[in-house]
Every structure is written in C-alpha cells, then in structure tokens.
Design a protein around this motif. Structure first.
Motif, PDB file in Angstrom:
ATOM      1  N   VAL A 147       0.835  -1.206   0.000  1.00  0.00           N
ATOM      2  CA  VAL A 147       0.000   0.000   0.000  1.00  0.00           C
ATOM      3  C   VAL A 147       0.862   1.246   0.000  1.00  0.00           C
ATOM      4  O   VAL A 147       0.676   2.157  -0.827  1.00  0.00           O
ATOM      5  N   PHE A 148       1.809   1.326   0.890  1.00  0.00           N
ATOM      6  CA  PHE A 148       2.605   2.546   0.997  1.00  0.00           C
ATOM      7  C   PHE A 148       3.590   2.698  -0.155  1.00  0.00           C
ATOM      8  O   PHE A 148       3.861   3.820  -0.595  1.00  0.00           O
ATOM      9  N   ASN A 149       4.112   1.598  -0.686  1.00  0.00           N
ATOM     10  CA  ASN A 149       4.998   1.678  -1.839  1.00  0.00           C
ATOM     11  C   ASN A 149       4.221   2.115  -3.074  1.00  0.00           C
ATOM     12  O   ASN A 149       4.700   2.913  -3.870  1.00  0.00           O
ATOM     13  N   THR A 150       2.984   1.610  -3.213  1.00  0.00           N
ATOM     14  CA  THR A 150       2.160   2.020  -4.344  1.00  0.00           C
ATOM     15  C   THR A 150       1.824   3.497  -4.247  1.00  0.00           C
ATOM     16  O   THR A 150       1.890   4.215  -5.257  1.00  0.00           O
ATOM     17  N   TRP A 151       1.475   3.984  -3.078  1.00  0.00           N
ATOM     18  CA  TRP A 151       1.165   5.403  -2.911  1.00  0.00           C
ATOM     19  C   TRP A 151       2.398   6.263  -3.192  1.00  0.00           C
ATOM     20  O   TRP A 151       2.295   7.305  -3.841  1.00  0.00           O
ATOM     21  N   ARG A 152       3.549   5.843  -2.731  1.00  0.00           N
ATOM     22  CA  ARG A 152       4.774   6.619  -2.969  1.00  0.00           C
ATOM     23  C   ARG A 152       5.066   6.716  -4.451  1.00  0.00           C
ATOM     24  O   ARG A 152       5.355   7.798  -4.973  1.00  0.00           O
ATOM     25  N   ARG A 153       4.966   5.607  -5.161  1.00  0.00           N
ATOM     26  CA  ARG A 153       5.248   5.616  -6.594  1.00  0.00           C
ATOM     27  C   ARG A 153       4.206   6.410  -7.364  1.00  0.00           C
ATOM     28  O   ARG A 153       4.533   7.128  -8.310  1.00  0.00           O
ATOM     29  N   PHE A 154       2.938   6.291  -6.971  1.00  0.00           N
ATOM     30  CA  PHE A 154       1.869   7.031  -7.631  1.00  0.00           C
ATOM     31  C   PHE A 154       2.060   8.530  -7.441  1.00  0.00           C
ATOM     32  O   PHE A 154       1.939   9.311  -8.395  1.00  0.00           O
ATOM     33  N   SER A 155       2.365   8.955  -6.210  1.00  0.00           N
ATOM     34  CA  SER A 155       2.498  10.389  -5.940  1.00  0.00           C
ATOM     35  C   SER A 155       3.706  10.994  -6.650  1.00  0.00           C
ATOM     36  O   SER A 155       3.699  12.181  -6.969  1.00  0.00           O
ATOM     37  N   LYS A 156       4.724  10.212  -6.916  1.00  0.00           N
ATOM     38  CA  LYS A 156       5.886  10.737  -7.638  1.00  0.00           C
ATOM     39  C   LYS A 156       5.607  10.890  -9.131  1.00  0.00           C
ATOM     40  O   LYS A 156       6.208  11.726  -9.792  1.00  0.00           O
ATOM     41  N   GLN A 157       4.706  10.071  -9.688  1.00  0.00           N
ATOM     42  CA  GLN A 157       4.492  10.044 -11.133  1.00  0.00           C
ATOM     43  C   GLN A 157       3.224  10.753 -11.594  1.00  0.00           C
ATOM     44  O   GLN A 157       3.064  10.991 -12.784  1.00  0.00           O
ATOM     45  N   VAL A 158       2.303  11.083 -10.683  1.00  0.00           N
ATOM     46  CA  VAL A 158       0.993  11.579 -11.098  1.00  0.00           C
ATOM     47  C   VAL A 158       1.097  12.902 -11.859  1.00  0.00           C
ATOM     48  O   VAL A 158       0.319  13.148 -12.785  1.00  0.00           O
TER      49      VAL A 158
END
Length: 107
Positions: free
Chosen positions: A58-69
C-alpha cells in the motif's frame, strides 16, 4: 609426507585432504572450511515470507503514484477536455442550428 602451510591455506591445487584431493584455491567452490565464523539461519518453513507485504504494498504504491501523477495527469486531463470540446463542437456544427449559422461560410 605432510603438506605445507601454504597448500593448506588454499594457495595451490596440490593433493591435500581426507581423500588426498584439494577441491580448489581462492575463489573456487569447495575450499577448505573456515574456522571461527559463526552464521545463524532460519528454516524456510519457520519464516514468514509475506510478513508486512500488504502494508508495504500500500505505501509503496502510494509513494510511486504520488511521484508520477504530475507527469501523466495534466496531459490526460488536457486531452480529455480538448476531446470533449471537439465532440460538442462537431455535434453543434452538424445540428440544425449550426448548419443555419455556418451554412454560407463553407461555400
């Protein structure tokens, strides 16, 4: 005859050991056993390989999403609104009111 200390240390490939064979020098598999090194391990059936996997996912997905959005969201939104405008404009120009308004300019 007794082998020399250099041969015991892995420096050569001469005959040595229990069956009169030295398995390999430095960097080769099967060298002489080391002394004074203790290592501990846990059996694979005693470990928990998925411990914390859901939390980390969950937290790795959120981190990657927030960097690329901000790289893909603005072009996506811009293309959506441009396509929406083009569709509405096309529907208007092909309607009765649009043909009446722009009928003389297309000749």
């Amino acid at each position: 005859m007794r082998p020399t200390q250099i041969m015991r240390g892995g420096g050569g490939d001469g005959p040595i050991g229990k069956y009169n064979k030295f398995i390999g020098g430095w960097g080769n598999f099967g060298g002489l056993p080391q002394r004074g090194i203790v290592s501990y391990g846990i059996s694979m059936n005693r470990s928990n390989p998925f411990a914390g996997a859901a939390h980390d996912a969950v937290f790795n997905t959120w981190r990657r999403f927030s960097k690329q959005v901000f790289y893909w969201a603005p072009p996506l939104l811009a293309s959506y609104y441009i396509m929406q405008w083009a569709t509405e404009r096309n529907e208007y120009l092909n309607s009765k009111a649009g043909r009446a308004e722009f009928a003389d300019s297309e000749e």
